[in-house]
Design a protein around this motif. Structure first.
Motif, PDB file in Angstrom:
ATOM      1  N   VAL A  27       0.835  -1.205   0.000  1.00 54.57           N
ATOM      2  CA  VAL A  27       0.000   0.000   0.000  1.00 54.57           C
ATOM      3  C   VAL A  27       0.870   1.255   0.000  1.00 54.57           C
ATOM      4  N   ILE A  28       1.929   1.235   0.808  1.00 52.22           N
ATOM      5  CA  ILE A  28       2.795   2.418   0.863  1.00 52.22           C
ATOM      6  C   ILE A  28       3.591   2.553  -0.429  1.00 52.22           C
ATOM      7  N   GLU A  29       4.066   1.444  -0.991  1.00 51.01           N
ATOM      8  CA  GLU A  29       4.826   1.519  -2.238  1.00 51.01           C
ATOM      9  C   GLU A  29       3.960   1.986  -3.399  1.00 51.01           C
ATOM     10  N   SER A  30       2.670   1.682  -3.368  1.00 58.92           N
ATOM     11  CA  SER A  30       1.799   2.116  -4.455  1.00 58.92           C
ATOM     12  C   SER A  30       1.647   3.627  -4.471  1.00 58.92           C
ATOM     13  N   SER A  31       1.879   4.262  -3.328  1.00 60.58           N
ATOM     14  CA  SER A  31       1.829   5.721  -3.304  1.00 60.58           C
ATOM     15  C   SER A  31       3.128   6.321  -3.831  1.00 60.58           C
ATOM     16  N   GLY A  32       4.143   5.502  -4.055  1.00 59.53           N
ATOM     17  CA  GLY A  32       5.402   5.975  -4.638  1.00 59.53           C
ATOM     18  C   GLY A  32       6.491   6.257  -3.634  1.00 59.53           C
ATOM     19  N   ASP A  33       6.220   6.119  -2.353  1.00 53.54           N
ATOM     20  CA  ASP A  33       7.212   6.432  -1.322  1.00 53.54           C
ATOM     21  C   ASP A  33       7.877   5.143  -0.849  1.00 53.54           C
ATOM     22  N   THR A  34       8.915   4.722  -1.550  1.00 52.05           N
ATOM     23  CA  THR A  34       9.581   3.459  -1.205  1.00 52.05           C
ATOM     24  C   THR A  34      10.419   3.581   0.061  1.00 52.05           C
ATOM     25  N   ALA A  35      10.913   4.786   0.369  1.00 45.75           N
ATOM     26  CA  ALA A  35      11.700   4.961   1.593  1.00 45.75           C
ATOM     27  C   ALA A  35      10.823   4.729   2.823  1.00 45.75           C
ATOM     28  N   ALA A  36       9.600   5.218   2.785  1.00 43.02           N
ATOM     29  CA  ALA A  36       8.683   4.996   3.907  1.00 43.02           C
ATOM     30  C   ALA A  36       8.332   3.518   4.025  1.00 43.02           C
ATOM     31  N   ALA A  37       8.168   2.846   2.898  1.00 44.80           N
ATOM     32  CA  ALA A  37       7.856   1.417   2.922  1.00 44.80           C
ATOM     33  C   ALA A  37       9.008   0.626   3.519  1.00 44.80           C
ATOM     34  N   GLU A  38      10.217   0.979   3.160  1.00 50.37           N
ATOM     35  CA  GLU A  38      11.390   0.285   3.714  1.00 50.37           C
ATOM     36  C   GLU A  38      11.511   0.555   5.209  1.00 50.37           C
ATOM     37  N   GLY A  39      11.250   1.778   5.621  1.00 49.17           N
ATOM     38  CA  GLY A  39      11.282   2.112   7.047  1.00 49.17           C
ATOM     39  C   GLY A  39      10.224   1.362   7.832  1.00 49.17           C
ATOM     40  N   LEU A  40       9.031   1.257   7.259  1.00 51.19           N
ATOM     41  CA  LEU A  40       7.962   0.512   7.913  1.00 51.19           C
ATOM     42  C   LEU A  40       8.334  -0.961   8.046  1.00 51.19           C
ATOM     43  N   ASN A  41       8.898  -1.525   7.015  1.00 50.99           N
ATOM     44  CA  ASN A  41       9.293  -2.934   7.051  1.00 50.99           C
ATOM     45  C   ASN A  41      10.400  -3.170   8.078  1.00 50.99           C
ATOM     46  N   ASN A  42      11.360  -2.267   8.153  1.00 50.51           N
ATOM     47  CA  ASN A  42      12.425  -2.407   9.154  1.00 50.51           C
ATOM     48  C   ASN A  42      11.866  -2.285  10.564  1.00 50.51           C
ATOM     49  N   GLY A  43      10.926  -1.369  10.763  1.00 46.43           N
ATOM     50  CA  GLY A  43      10.310  -1.216  12.078  1.00 46.43           C
ATOM     51  C   GLY A  43       9.579  -2.478  12.507  1.00 46.43           C
ATOM     52  N   ILE A  44       8.872  -3.086  11.586  1.00 47.41           N
ATOM     53  CA  ILE A  44       8.160  -4.334  11.889  1.00 47.41           C
ATOM     54  C   ILE A  44       9.152  -5.434  12.248  1.00 47.41           C
ATOM     55  N   THR A  45      10.263  -5.486  11.543  1.00 47.75           N
ATOM     56  CA  THR A  45      11.283  -6.504  11.830  1.00 47.75           C
ATOM     57  C   THR A  45      11.855  -6.313  13.227  1.00 47.75           C
ATOM     58  N   TYR A  46      12.160  -5.085  13.610  1.00 47.12           N
ATOM     59  CA  TYR A  46      12.716  -4.835  14.942  1.00 47.12           C
ATOM     60  C   TYR A  46      11.693  -5.134  16.032  1.00 47.12           C
ATOM     61  N   LEU A  47      10.444  -4.766  15.813  1.00 47.32           N
ATOM     62  CA  LEU A  47       9.412  -5.060  16.805  1.00 47.32           C
ATOM     63  C   LEU A  47       9.176  -6.563  16.941  1.00 47.32           C
ATOM     64  N   MET A  48       9.353  -7.290  15.856  1.00 44.91           N
ATOM     65  CA  MET A  48       9.160  -8.734  15.873  1.00 44.91           C
ATOM     66  C   MET A  48      10.267  -9.435  16.670  1.00 44.91           C
ATOM     67  N   ALA A  49      11.451  -8.863  16.722  1.00 42.70           N
ATOM     68  CA  ALA A  49      12.594  -9.531  17.340  1.00 42.70           C
ATOM     69  C   ALA A  49      12.474  -9.614  18.861  1.00 42.70           C
ATOM     70  N   PHE A  50      11.901  -8.625  19.507  1.00 44.04           N
ATOM     71  CA  PHE A  50      11.908  -8.588  20.964  1.00 44.04           C
ATOM     72  C   PHE A  50      11.104  -9.703  21.627  1.00 44.04           C
ATOM     73  N   PRO A  51       9.919 -10.059  21.148  1.00 42.71           N
ATOM     74  CA  PRO A  51       9.240 -11.202  21.780  1.00 42.71           C
ATOM     75  C   PRO A  51      10.042 -12.501  21.671  1.00 42.71           C
ATOM     76  N   TYR A  52      10.704 -12.704  20.538  1.00 44.13           N
ATOM     77  CA  TYR A  52      11.521 -13.909  20.387  1.00 44.13           C
ATOM     78  C   TYR A  52      12.715 -13.888  21.341  1.00 44.13           C
ATOM     79  N   LEU A  53      13.321 -12.726  21.527  1.00 38.88           N
ATOM     80  CA  LEU A  53      14.430 -12.627  22.474  1.00 38.88           C
ATOM     81  C   LEU A  53      13.966 -12.894  23.900  1.00 38.88           C
TER      82      LEU A  53
END
Length: 75
Positions: A27-53
């Motif tokens: 959805v974010i990439e369809s608006s043309g803002d790939t930097a925001a999409a990459e930031g959102l994906n990185n944020g999700i990855t970091y948030l996902m790591a803490f419960p596993y740790l």
């Protein structure tokens, strides 16, 4: 222990975890803002790591306590 270390290394590299929230990123990439999409994906990855740790730390503490009790019984 070696398998756990390999698994931890594999999941710690973001290249292996680039598939989080594909719909949100699309959805974010369809608006043309790939930097925001990459930031959102990185944020999700970091948030996902803490419960596993946290779960891994709890499992390690349980393992360590059971090993300590078995050593006390053998002596």
């Amino acid at each position: 222990m070696r398998k756990l270390l390999v698994l931890l290394i594999v999941f710690s590299f973001p290249a292996f975890a680039k598939a989080q929230c594909a719909m949100c990123r699309a959805v974010i990439e369809s608006s043309g803002d790939t930097a925001a999409a990459e930031g959102l994906n990185n944020g999700i990855t970091y948030l996902m790591a803490f419960p596993y740790l946290l779960v891994g730390a709890i499992i390690y503490m349980i393992y360590r306590n059971t090993q300590k009790k078995s050593e006390d019984i053998e002596v």
